[in-house]
Design an enzyme around this catalytic site. Sequence first.
Site, short mmCIF file in Angstrom:
data_model
loop_
_atom_site.label_atom_id
_atom_site.label_comp_id
_atom_site.label_asym_id
_atom_site.label_seq_id
_atom_site.Cartn_x
_atom_site.Cartn_y
_atom_site.Cartn_z
N GLU A 38 -23.35 2.52 63.57
CA GLU A 38 -23.28 1.24 64.30
C GLU A 38 -22.93 0.10 63.31
O GLU A 38 -23.40 0.11 62.16
CB GLU A 38 -24.69 1.00 64.89
CG GLU A 38 -24.89 -0.31 65.61
CD GLU A 38 -26.37 -0.46 66.07
OE1 GLU A 38 -27.26 0.26 65.56
OE2 GLU A 38 -26.61 -1.31 66.95
N LYS A 109 -22.55 -1.61 73.54
CA LYS A 109 -23.96 -1.21 73.59
C LYS A 109 -24.68 -1.84 74.79
O LYS A 109 -24.67 -3.07 74.97
CB LYS A 109 -24.64 -1.65 72.29
CG LYS A 109 -26.08 -1.18 72.13
CD LYS A 109 -26.59 -1.59 70.74
CE LYS A 109 -27.96 -1.04 70.43
NZ LYS A 109 -28.42 -1.40 69.07
N CYS A 144 -27.42 3.66 69.10
CA CYS A 144 -28.76 3.42 68.58
C CYS A 144 -29.83 3.29 69.68
O CYS A 144 -30.10 4.25 70.37
CB CYS A 144 -28.73 2.22 67.65
SG CYS A 144 -30.09 2.24 66.45
C1 ACM Z 1 -30.96 -0.37 66.86
O1 ACM Z 1 -30.66 -0.33 68.05
N1 ACM Z 1 -30.09 -0.78 65.96
C2 ACM Z 1 -32.30 0.03 66.42
#
Ligand code: ACM
Length: 263
Positions: A38, A109, A144
Site C-alpha cells: 500500500e 481502498k 490493508c
Molecule cells: C492500514 O489499513 N494501513 C492498517
Amino acid sequence: MKITIVQFAPIFGEKENNIEKIINYIKSDSADIILFPELCTTGYFFTGRAELSPVAEYREGEFCSEMKQLAVERNIIIIAGFAEKAADKIYNSCGLFFPKPEYNSIYRKTHLFYKEKFSFEAGDTGFFVVDYKEWDIRIGTMICYDWRFPESARSLALQGADLIVCPSNLVTDVWQNVMSARALENMVWLAVSNRCGTESRNGEELVFKGNSAMYDTYGRQLGICSADNEEALTIEFQPHTSRNKSFNEFNDIFNDRRPEYYK
Ligand code: ACM
C-alpha cells in the site's frame, strides 16, 4: 504461474527514490505477477491533505504511466499501492497494470484506517475482479484494513477471484489471526504484501510489521517474509484450483451457502 511479493520500506515523501526502488525490483524479478505494498511510492503516515497532495498523482501521471509501460515491456502484471488524485479528491488506491493495457484498473481502498481519514477520501470503486483472459486468471484487490471486513474477501471470491491481493501497511499483529481464514473460507489464493520500517509524525510512531505472506486455497501459509527486513518472496501457484469450491464429494462451500439465513 509465479508471484513475487515485495516487502520494503518506502521513505516518507521521497517519491522519486521510492519509484526508482520499485522499478529496480521489477527489472530484477522474473515472476509473472509482482505485488508491492500500500502507498509504496509515498510512504504512509500523512498528517493531512495539504501534505499528501503534492505527492499524490492522477492516473495519467508519471508513476502509472511508467508501470503501464513496464507491464507491457516485461509481459508481467504489476500491482502497487499509490496515492491517487481524482478531481479534488485523493484516494488510497492500488493500480493493476497488465501486459494488455486495456485491462488496467484502479481499486480505491474502501475502509479507511485511523488517520487516513484526515487525508484520503473513502474509496468509491467497490470490490471488483479483473478477469485477465490472456492468462485466464481472475484477480481481486483489497487494501490493508479492508481485511477486517470479511465482506471484502467474500465479495471478491463471489465475483470469481482466483487470487486476492492485499497491498498493506499493517501496524497490528491481529491480522495474522485471520488472513489464512480469509483464504480458506473462500478457497482463494491470497497474497499480502506488507511494508516494514517505521514512520514518525508529530511525535507519533507507527511500526509496520512486515511478515508479507502467501496463502493457498486451504489457508496454508506457503511463505512468509521477516518482520523487519526488505525482501522479496516468490511463490509458484495454480490460480485455477480456486474454481473448485468443494473439499469433499458432498460439500461445495459456495453451493452450500444459504444466504436467506444470513441476516
Ligand atoms: C492500514 O489499513 N494501513 C492498517
